[in-house]
Design a protein around this motif. Structure first.
Motif, short mmCIF file in Angstrom:
data_model
loop_
_atom_site.label_atom_id
_atom_site.label_comp_id
_atom_site.label_asym_id
_atom_site.label_seq_id
_atom_site.Cartn_x
_atom_site.Cartn_y
_atom_site.Cartn_z
N GLY A 117 1.00 -1.30 0.05
CA GLY A 117 0.11 0.07 -0.01
C GLY A 117 0.82 1.34 -0.05
N ALA A 118 2.10 1.30 0.22
CA ALA A 118 2.91 2.22 0.28
C ALA A 118 3.25 2.88 -1.11
CB ALA A 118 4.37 1.89 1.09
N TYR A 119 2.77 2.12 -2.21
CA TYR A 119 2.99 2.89 -3.56
C TYR A 119 1.76 2.82 -4.24
CZ TYR A 119 7.66 1.05 -2.15
OH TYR A 119 8.68 0.95 -1.40
N SER A 120 0.58 3.17 -3.57
CA SER A 120 -0.46 3.20 -4.23
C SER A 120 -0.53 4.70 -4.82
CB SER A 120 -1.70 3.28 -2.99
OG SER A 120 -1.64 4.15 -2.15
N LYS A 121 -1.54 4.78 -5.59
CA LYS A 121 -1.91 6.43 -6.41
C LYS A 121 -2.04 7.40 -4.80
CE LYS A 121 -5.52 8.57 -8.79
NZ LYS A 121 -6.23 8.98 -7.67
N THR A 122 -2.74 6.92 -3.95
CA THR A 122 -3.21 7.87 -2.74
C THR A 122 -2.02 8.49 -2.09
OG1 THR A 122 -5.58 6.97 -2.78
CG2 THR A 122 -4.58 7.98 -1.02
N GLU A 123 -1.06 7.40 -2.03
CA GLU A 123 0.01 7.62 -1.10
C GLU A 123 0.94 8.60 -1.90
OE1 GLU A 123 0.87 7.21 1.88
OE2 GLU A 123 -0.78 5.98 2.58
N PHE A 124 1.30 8.42 -3.20
CA PHE A 124 2.03 9.31 -4.07
C PHE A 124 1.67 10.63 -4.06
CE2 PHE A 124 3.59 5.10 -6.03
CZ PHE A 124 5.05 5.36 -5.47
N GLU A 125 0.13 10.51 -4.25
CA GLU A 125 -0.37 11.98 -4.42
C GLU A 125 -0.36 12.67 -3.08
OE1 GLU A 125 -4.54 11.97 -5.43
OE2 GLU A 125 -4.14 10.74 -7.28
N ALA A 126 -0.37 12.35 -1.94
CA ALA A 126 -0.02 12.83 -0.91
C ALA A 126 1.12 13.38 -0.42
CB ALA A 126 -0.45 11.81 0.49
N ASP A 127 2.18 12.43 -0.92
CA ASP A 127 3.48 12.82 -1.10
C ASP A 127 3.84 14.04 -1.87
OD1 ASP A 127 4.21 10.55 0.39
OD2 ASP A 127 4.94 9.48 -1.20
N LEU A 128 3.13 14.25 -2.79
CA LEU A 128 3.35 15.53 -3.77
C LEU A 128 2.69 16.53 -3.14
CD1 LEU A 128 4.03 17.07 -6.39
CD2 LEU A 128 1.85 16.02 -7.54
N GLY A 129 1.61 16.45 -2.59
CA GLY A 129 1.05 17.60 -1.98
C GLY A 129 1.82 17.97 -0.65
N ALA A 130 2.52 17.19 -0.15
CA ALA A 130 3.29 17.38 1.17
C ALA A 130 4.51 18.25 0.95
CB ALA A 130 3.78 16.17 1.89
N ILE A 131 5.06 17.79 -0.44
CA ILE A 131 6.28 18.43 -1.09
C ILE A 131 5.76 20.12 -1.43
CG2 ILE A 131 7.76 18.66 -3.22
CD1 ILE A 131 8.74 16.66 -1.36
N VAL A 132 4.67 19.95 -2.09
CA VAL A 132 4.40 21.53 -2.60
C VAL A 132 3.87 22.52 -1.17
CG1 VAL A 132 2.50 22.90 -3.69
CG2 VAL A 132 3.37 20.67 -4.65
N GLU A 133 3.53 21.70 -0.24
CA GLU A 133 3.08 22.42 0.93
C GLU A 133 4.25 22.76 1.78
OE1 GLU A 133 -0.19 22.62 4.75
OE2 GLU A 133 0.55 20.50 3.67
N LYS A 134 5.09 21.99 1.65
CA LYS A 134 6.50 22.07 2.71
C LYS A 134 7.57 22.91 2.18
CE LYS A 134 9.18 19.36 5.86
NZ LYS A 134 9.56 18.31 6.45
N TYR A 135 7.71 22.95 0.77
CA TYR A 135 9.09 23.34 0.06
C TYR A 135 8.60 24.66 -1.13
CZ TYR A 135 10.88 19.18 2.04
OH TYR A 135 11.18 18.34 2.82
#
Length: 324
Positions: A117-135
């Protein structure tokens, strides 16, 4: 708050460098917990014409780079170097380009987690959102530069997080060697090629063959020297990650593509000899948008167009940002 402190430190550094021109300035480089349980390799750097003339917000833009499936942010390195060389031109605008790059979980220098589940579409989207928000900073113009399957993650994230997206100053997109859903089986069925349904042990045995086939089809025949580099990078991938990644892929539809793009500008760049995602896929994807969309084909380049022809791609990217 973290972004503001970082920006203040940068300004202090710039005051001490008032007589210098900085082409490629590394700000961040390492593995960070972007979210709980998501250790990702993140790079942040600045490509600029002159530190002395970069104090105006209108002279600064942000670009977040999103790589493709089982790839790495390292694929953008030659493009960044070519951009830094072009930015030496005193007439170049914007004067300051803030670049944020990252390796998706299990890819490149990010850690491998052996959980499906670590490589699901939902997880990758959440990672991208965190990148945008944090950086990135919400008020500065923001662009996305993405390759291959990457735009499918990016645009799906935008559609699923419209409220957050509206709070960001997203101006446009640069897509390279990409496509969306063409039909039920093109470019590939959701869930990846049927070969990824084989047992993991068998896939691990087949990895050298799969890697060799990818390198042959991804690179234009004129760039035989690149094939060994691509082979080495692909052979380094953990096959559990590869299988979990591809089995959970989902290509967006034309309507989803148009919904995410909205009225923003799109530049699509495609290698003529791409045998992974043929150029007609990229052209058809670009044609889905009736707004400000430009499609450019690059000769003597295949799927890895930004590696095979970095100078040509850099000229297109800088011109695109200049027009904004």
């Amino acid at each position: 708050h973290e972004f503001s402190k970082l920006r203040e430190r940068e300004r202090e550094t710039e005051k001490a460098e008032t007589d210098q021109t900085i082409m490629l300035k590394e700000i961040r480089n390492g593995v960070e917990q972007v979210r709980d349980g998501r250790p990702l390799f993140v790079r942040e750097l600045i490509v600029c014409q002159s530190s002395r003339d970069s104090n105006s917000l209108c002279d600064e833009v942000q670009v977040v780079y999103v790589h493709g499936s089982c790839a790495s942010q390292e694929q953008f390195q030659l493009l960044l170097e070519a951009l830094s060389n072009l930015c030496d031109d005193a007439s170049s605008k914007p004067k300051r380009i803030r670049c944020v790059l990252y390796d998706m979980l299990g890819c490149g220098q990010s850690e491998v987690i052996r959980e499906w589940g670590a490589y699901s579409k939902t997880e990758f989207e959440a990672d991208l959102g965190a990148i945008v928000e944090k950086y990135t900073e919400s008020k500065l113009p923001l662009y996305f530069c993405s390759h291959s399957y990457g735009p499918n993650i990016l645009l799906s994230w935008m559609n699923d997080n419209s409220g957050f997206v509206q709070e960001r100053n997203i101006q446009g997109f640069i897509f390279m060697g990409t496509t969306i859903r063409i039909d039920r089986v093109k470019p590939f069925p959701d869930g990846g090629h049927p070969i990824f349904r084989l047992p993991l042990l068998l896939l691990e045995c087949l990895q050298p063959m799969l890697t060799k086939d990818f390198a042959e089809r991804a690179v234009d025949p004129a760039h035989t020297d690149l094939k060994q580099q691509i082979t080495s990078a692909s052979d380094a991938n953990d096959m559990f990650m590869v299988q979990a990644f591809y089995r959970q892929t989902r290509w967006i539809t034309s309507s989803e593509y148009r919904e995410a793009i909205g009225t923003r500008r799109v530049l699509t760049i495609h290698g003529v000899s791409d045998k992974i995602l043929p150029i007609e896929y990229g052209q058809r994807t670009s044609n889905q948008y009736d707004g400000d969309a430009k499609f450019v084909s690059i000769e003597r380049a295949g799927h890895l167009v930004m590696i095979e022809q970095p100078d040509e791609v850099a000229k297109l990217v800088l011109a695109y940002l200049n027009e904004s």
